[in-house]
Structure formats: structure tokens, C-alpha cells
Design a protein around this motif. Sequence first.
Motif, short mmCIF file in Angstrom:
data_model
loop_
_atom_site.label_atom_id
_atom_site.label_comp_id
_atom_site.label_asym_id
_atom_site.label_seq_id
_atom_site.Cartn_x
_atom_site.Cartn_y
_atom_site.Cartn_z
N ASP A 147 9.14 -44.48 -71.56
CA ASP A 147 10.57 -44.32 -71.26
C ASP A 147 10.95 -42.86 -71.49
O ASP A 147 10.53 -42.26 -72.49
N VAL A 148 11.74 -42.31 -70.56
CA VAL A 148 12.18 -40.92 -70.68
C VAL A 148 13.69 -40.88 -70.46
O VAL A 148 14.19 -41.41 -69.46
N ALA A 149 14.39 -40.26 -71.38
CA ALA A 149 15.83 -40.02 -71.23
C ALA A 149 16.06 -38.51 -71.37
O ALA A 149 15.56 -37.89 -72.31
N PHE A 172 19.04 -35.50 -71.46
CA PHE A 172 20.46 -35.25 -71.67
C PHE A 172 20.75 -33.75 -71.69
O PHE A 172 19.96 -32.97 -72.20
N LEU A 173 21.93 -33.39 -71.16
CA LEU A 173 22.45 -32.03 -71.25
C LEU A 173 23.44 -31.98 -72.40
O LEU A 173 24.36 -32.79 -72.47
N LEU A 174 23.21 -31.04 -73.32
CA LEU A 174 24.10 -30.86 -74.47
C LEU A 174 25.14 -29.79 -74.14
O LEU A 174 24.89 -28.92 -73.34
N PRO A 175 26.26 -29.76 -74.77
CA PRO A 175 26.71 -30.61 -75.87
C PRO A 175 27.38 -31.90 -75.41
O PRO A 175 27.71 -32.74 -76.23
N GLU A 176 27.59 -32.05 -74.10
CA GLU A 176 28.32 -33.22 -73.61
C GLU A 176 27.53 -34.51 -73.70
O GLU A 176 28.10 -35.59 -73.56
N MET A 177 26.21 -34.43 -73.87
CA MET A 177 25.31 -35.59 -73.84
C MET A 177 25.38 -36.29 -72.48
O MET A 177 25.29 -37.51 -72.38
N GLU A 178 25.55 -35.48 -71.42
CA GLU A 178 25.54 -36.02 -70.06
C GLU A 178 24.10 -36.36 -69.69
O GLU A 178 23.20 -35.53 -69.82
N GLN A 179 23.87 -37.59 -69.24
CA GLN A 179 22.50 -38.04 -68.96
C GLN A 179 22.11 -37.70 -67.52
O GLN A 179 22.81 -38.01 -66.58
N TYR A 180 20.94 -37.05 -67.38
CA TYR A 180 20.42 -36.64 -66.08
C TYR A 180 19.21 -37.45 -65.64
O TYR A 180 18.82 -37.37 -64.49
N LEU A 181 18.59 -38.18 -66.53
CA LEU A 181 17.43 -38.97 -66.16
C LEU A 181 17.28 -40.13 -67.13
O LEU A 181 17.42 -39.97 -68.34
N ASP A 182 17.00 -41.30 -66.58
CA ASP A 182 16.67 -42.49 -67.36
C ASP A 182 15.52 -43.15 -66.60
O ASP A 182 15.73 -43.83 -65.61
N LEU A 183 14.30 -42.91 -67.04
CA LEU A 183 13.10 -43.31 -66.31
C LEU A 183 12.24 -44.22 -67.16
O LEU A 183 12.02 -43.96 -68.35
N THR A 184 11.75 -45.29 -66.55
CA THR A 184 10.78 -46.17 -67.20
C THR A 184 9.55 -46.26 -66.30
O THR A 184 9.68 -46.59 -65.12
N VAL A 185 8.39 -45.95 -66.87
CA VAL A 185 7.12 -46.07 -66.15
C VAL A 185 6.33 -47.16 -66.85
O VAL A 185 5.99 -47.05 -68.03
N LEU A 186 6.04 -48.22 -66.11
CA LEU A 186 5.31 -49.36 -66.67
C LEU A 186 3.81 -49.10 -66.62
O LEU A 186 3.34 -48.38 -65.74
N PRO A 187 3.05 -49.66 -67.55
CA PRO A 187 1.60 -49.43 -67.56
C PRO A 187 0.93 -49.97 -66.30
O PRO A 187 1.34 -51.01 -65.77
N ASN A 188 -0.06 -49.25 -65.87
CA ASN A 188 -0.87 -49.67 -64.72
C ASN A 188 -2.20 -50.16 -65.27
O ASN A 188 -2.90 -49.43 -65.97
N ASP A 189 -2.58 -51.37 -64.97
CA ASP A 189 -3.80 -51.96 -65.51
C ASP A 189 -5.05 -51.50 -64.81
O ASP A 189 -6.15 -51.93 -65.14
N ASN A 190 -4.93 -50.64 -63.81
CA ASN A 190 -6.12 -50.17 -63.06
C ASN A 190 -6.89 -49.15 -63.86
O ASN A 190 -6.43 -48.37 -64.55
#
Length: 126
Positions: A104-106, A108-126
Motif C-alpha cells: 500500500d502506498v499513500a 501526501f503534500l504537506l502542510p495541507e495533507m492533500e492526498q495525491y496517491l492511494d495505491l494498493t498492489v496485490l501480491p502476484n503468485d507467479n
Amino acid sequence: MVTALGATVLSIEEVGGGWFGGGVYFVTISIDCASIIQFKSDWAEALRWIAEWRERRVGQSGDVTFLIRSETTAGSMCEFKAFIGEQLLTNPLPLAELQGHRVDVALFLLPEMEQYLDLTVLPNDN
């Protein structure tokens, strides 16, 4: 572990538990930085730490969360997102340090804590 690299702070917290020491272990990596150059340096350090963590926790290491905060400009957030995308999404194989883990990656731009990315990469079983 906390290291200061210029205006950058890298903080890594390992969490785990369960009955009799078993259970799921995960790690949260917080990176506070002022530039993409500093972020790339801390990213590399975090991956080295994750590789060591995986060796210590064979079969027990779980999710990896990156919490990234920067006091840069809104325009430079595109550089951060492009770098993260290259590392996690466009490589043909996941980074060795992160293979088999939910990431998981979040961002944020400070000081406002404005969110620019909320990414989830699930595991690949290969």
C-alpha cells in the motif's frame, strides 16, 4: 530505525503478533522528504531494510505500507507518482524485496495533507 538524510526522515515500524508469537507481521515505512531526489534515496534504503526483514521473517512477513509525505510543490507530485508507478506497476516482475506482499502506498503534500496517491498492489503468485 530512524535516519536523518538532509531534510528527509525515514521511519520504519515492524508490527506483529498473534497467539504464541505467530500471526501476521507487517511493516509501515514513513518517508518525509523535501524533494524527489531525497525520496529516491530513502526508497532505496527502505527496500534494503525490507530485504533484511524478509530474511528474518521467512514465512511470516506480510503487508508493506509506504506513507510518503513531502513539502514540495503540487506540480512535483507527478514526479513522485511516476517514480512509484515505475517501481511498482510498470516493471514486468515485482521488485524482489516486495514479491509476495501486498503493498500500500499513500502520498501526501504537506502542510495541507492533500492526498495525491492511494495505491494498493496485490501480491502476484507467479
